[in-house]
Design an enzyme around this catalytic site. Structure first.
Site, short mmCIF file in Angstrom:
data_model
loop_
_atom_site.label_atom_id
_atom_site.label_comp_id
_atom_site.label_asym_id
_atom_site.label_seq_id
_atom_site.Cartn_x
_atom_site.Cartn_y
_atom_site.Cartn_z
N CYS A 117 4.22 -2.08 5.13
CA CYS A 117 3.55 -2.77 6.23
C CYS A 117 4.49 -3.81 6.83
O CYS A 117 4.99 -4.68 6.13
CB CYS A 117 2.27 -3.44 5.74
SG CYS A 117 0.98 -2.26 5.30
N ARG A 399 -2.92 3.86 2.24
CA ARG A 399 -1.93 3.33 1.31
C ARG A 399 -2.57 2.56 0.17
O ARG A 399 -1.99 2.46 -0.90
CB ARG A 399 -1.12 2.27 2.06
CG ARG A 399 0.14 2.74 2.50
CD ARG A 399 0.92 1.58 3.08
NE ARG A 399 2.00 2.23 3.79
CZ ARG A 399 2.75 1.68 4.69
NH1 ARG A 399 2.56 0.42 5.01
NH2 ARG A 399 3.70 2.36 5.24
C1 EPZ Z 1 3.15 -9.09 -1.90
O1 EPZ Z 1 4.16 -8.89 -0.93
C2 EPZ Z 1 2.11 -8.04 -1.63
N1 EPZ Z 1 2.71 -6.73 -1.74
C3 EPZ Z 1 1.51 -8.24 -0.25
O2 EPZ Z 1 0.42 -7.34 -0.14
C4 EPZ Z 1 0.99 -9.66 -0.10
O3 EPZ Z 1 0.59 -9.89 1.23
C5 EPZ Z 1 2.06 -10.68 -0.47
O4 EPZ Z 1 2.59 -10.37 -1.79
C6 EPZ Z 1 1.55 -12.11 -0.51
O5 EPZ Z 1 0.51 -12.22 -1.44
C7 EPZ Z 1 2.92 -6.16 -2.92
O6 EPZ Z 1 2.58 -6.70 -3.96
C8 EPZ Z 1 3.53 -4.82 -2.92
P1 EPZ Z 1 5.95 -12.35 -1.18
P2 EPZ Z 1 5.59 -9.55 -1.15
O7 EPZ Z 1 7.32 -12.06 -1.67
O8 EPZ Z 1 5.86 -9.59 -2.60
C9 EPZ Z 1 8.73 -15.02 1.74
C10 EPZ Z 1 -0.81 -5.60 0.78
O9 EPZ Z 1 -1.40 -5.40 1.87
N2 EPZ Z 1 9.85 -14.39 1.01
O10 EPZ Z 1 5.01 -13.05 -2.08
O11 EPZ Z 1 6.55 -8.83 -0.28
C11 EPZ Z 1 7.96 -14.00 2.58
O12 EPZ Z 1 8.56 -13.82 3.83
C12 EPZ Z 1 0.52 -6.27 0.80
O13 EPZ Z 1 -1.27 -5.24 -0.30
C13 EPZ Z 1 11.14 -14.80 1.27
O14 EPZ Z 1 11.39 -15.67 2.13
O15 EPZ Z 1 5.31 -11.01 -0.62
C14 EPZ Z 1 6.59 -14.63 2.63
O16 EPZ Z 1 6.55 -15.61 3.63
C15 EPZ Z 1 0.92 -6.67 2.18
N3 EPZ Z 1 12.18 -14.23 0.56
C16 EPZ Z 1 6.45 -15.32 1.27
O17 EPZ Z 1 7.79 -15.46 0.78
C17 EPZ Z 1 11.96 -13.29 -0.40
O18 EPZ Z 1 12.92 -12.83 -1.01
C18 EPZ Z 1 5.64 -14.57 0.23
O19 EPZ Z 1 6.09 -13.21 0.16
C19 EPZ Z 1 10.64 -12.87 -0.66
C20 EPZ Z 1 9.61 -13.44 0.07
#
Ligand code: EPZ
Length: 421
Positions: A117, A399
């Protein structure tokens, strides 16, 4: 292209059983790469993200056996491949966990950049920071990430700059077999992180502190196969709860961990729904028109960003003016705000905040799902609306929601998956 056809306005009544957590399953499945011997995993949701991950593992040489009742047996003992099929990898987000798993097991990995997504920029710099703390050299190009531990990996300390679910999970996976102690500070605390740690510990890992913001991993020599049951899906449960609050009715949501739902239950109560907790179920009943609310999305245990759109539908139908402030993915409102408007909602987005002025009635429309959760929100809006709604691009929804049409139909909804000639 298949789409959902919904005739709105019918209350939801009955019982729905929640499936295993998508975001736990998509971490645990790649983590089986670390295990010698078969892992029998129960409560694996039957959703396309899981199908793709299993196909990736099979193509890498794993033996995958699908058993009845959402049970899968995965044996990665024979895998030698460190470059999973890029076409499949690009179809889902969680394929980035293959990086941590392959690096942890083989000391090297070459994985295409993940898809999934795309409601916001989703960098992986914190994942890479973690791998580097373990001694890996990582190169990220426009299409691939290459990671290698030329001198072998060793435990290290990483303080995450942002609370990242994905980075926390990836570092845990990468470190489980690495000699020495790895410490993750400012770790995410989501239930699926605890579930991943429990899975790995069941297979012989030594991980402590999951569920707090400091996680310690003491590397072990090997993990052995075993049995594990994935936790219920917090967001799937929250989606059905919000659906009842928005559409009306009285539903027992079974197979949930009520503690994981605290934030969502509290918000729905505040808005006027009746929410009753049992040991492993929650009943939601709509007893009056919903009241306005304010929501700020936060990492767990705060209100989940993945429930933003679903609570947004409740607000669109509530009395008064509600507000959502998004603190994880600023651009996420754009995945559904235009579609909500097409259904008669009044929603204004300014930066991180959406202001939603409630209306008594939404009306049916043809709308597009732009991501998984926004798609689920549109389904709820369609169920609540007067008249007919078509939700298109449903591959996003499939998904992450097992048997959405079947579960909603059993609750009395009029929803069909239709495919045009
Ligand atoms: C997980 O995504 C989930 N996906 C997402 O669910 C969910 O929205 C998200 O966590 C937040 O809870 C999975 O578990 C597969 P993050 P993830 O790393 O891990 C920033 C759904 O619909 N960030 O916690 O990719 C990022 O931009 C999906 O089920 C960095 O800057 O999210 C965001 O602002 C959609 N650098 C914040 O951290 C990085 O290296 C949190 O992202 C990683 C993240």
């Amino acid at each position: 292209m298949p789409r959902y056809q919904i005739e709105g306005g019918r209350p939801l009544v009955g019982t729905v059983t929640i499936s295993g957590a998508k975001n736990a399953a998509v971490a645990i499945i790649p983590a089986t790469l670390l295990v010698s011997g078969p892992c029998r995993i129960e409560n694996v949701p039957d959703i396309s993200d899981v199908h793709i991950l299993l196909e990736i593992l099979e193509k890498m040489g794993a033996k995958v056996t699908r058993l009845p009742n959402d049970t899968v047996e995965i044996d990665c003992t024979a895998v030698t491949c460190t470059e999973p099929d890029p076409e499949l990898v690009r179809r889902i987000r969680a394929s980035y966990y293959l990086l941590g798993a392959l690096l942890g097991r083989f000391g090297k990995a070459r994985v295409a950049l993940p898809g999934g997504c795309n409601f916001a920029p989703r960098p992986i710099d914190q994942h890479i920071k973690g791998f580097e703390a373990l001694g890996a050299q990582v190169e990220e190009t426009d299409t691939y990430v290459d990671a290698v531990g030329p001198q072998g990996l060793r435990g290290g300390r990483v303080n995450l700059d942002v609370v990242s679910v994905g980075a926390t999970i990836n570092i845990i996976i990468a470190a489980a077999l690495v000699p020495g102690q790895t410490i993750i500070e400012n770790a995410a605390k989501e239930p699926h992180i605890v579930d991943l740690a429990n899975f790995l510990n069941t297979m012989g890992a030594r991980i402590s502190g999951a569920g707090t913001d400091v996680i310690k991993i003491r590397g072990v020599k090997a993990l052995r196969g075993g049995f594990y049951s994935i936790i219920p899906d917090q967001i799937e449960a929250g989606t059905y709860m919000a659906a009842v609050a928005a559409v009306g009715g009285n539903v027992l949501v079974k197979n949930v961990i009520p503690k994981h739902m605290d934030c969502i239950s509290a918000k729905l109560r505040e808005m006027g729904a009746r929410v009753t907790e049992y040991d492993d179920a929650i009943r939601v009943e709509k007893v009056r028109r919903l009241r306005r609310a304010t929501v700020k999305t936060m990492p767990y245990p705060g209100f989940p960003t993945d429930m933003q759109g679903q609570i947004g539908v409740c607000m669109a139908l509530a009395e008064g003016v509600s507000r959502i402030t998004e603190s994880i993915y600023e651009t996420r409102f754009f995945a559904y705000s235009e579609e909500f408007r097409a259904m008669g909602a009044t929603i204004q987005v300014a930066g991180k905040t959406a202001t939603i002025t409630g209306t008594e009635r939404l009306h049916g429309a043809t709308v597009q799902a732009h991501d998984l959760r926004a798609g689920a929100a549109l389904v709820i809006a369609g169920l609540a609306a007067q008249g007919e709604t078509f939700v298109e691009n449903i591959h996003y929804i499939e998904r992450g929601y097992e048997n959405l049409v079947g579960k909603l139909t059993a609750l009395g909804a009029c929803i069909r998956r239709v495919e045009d000639e």
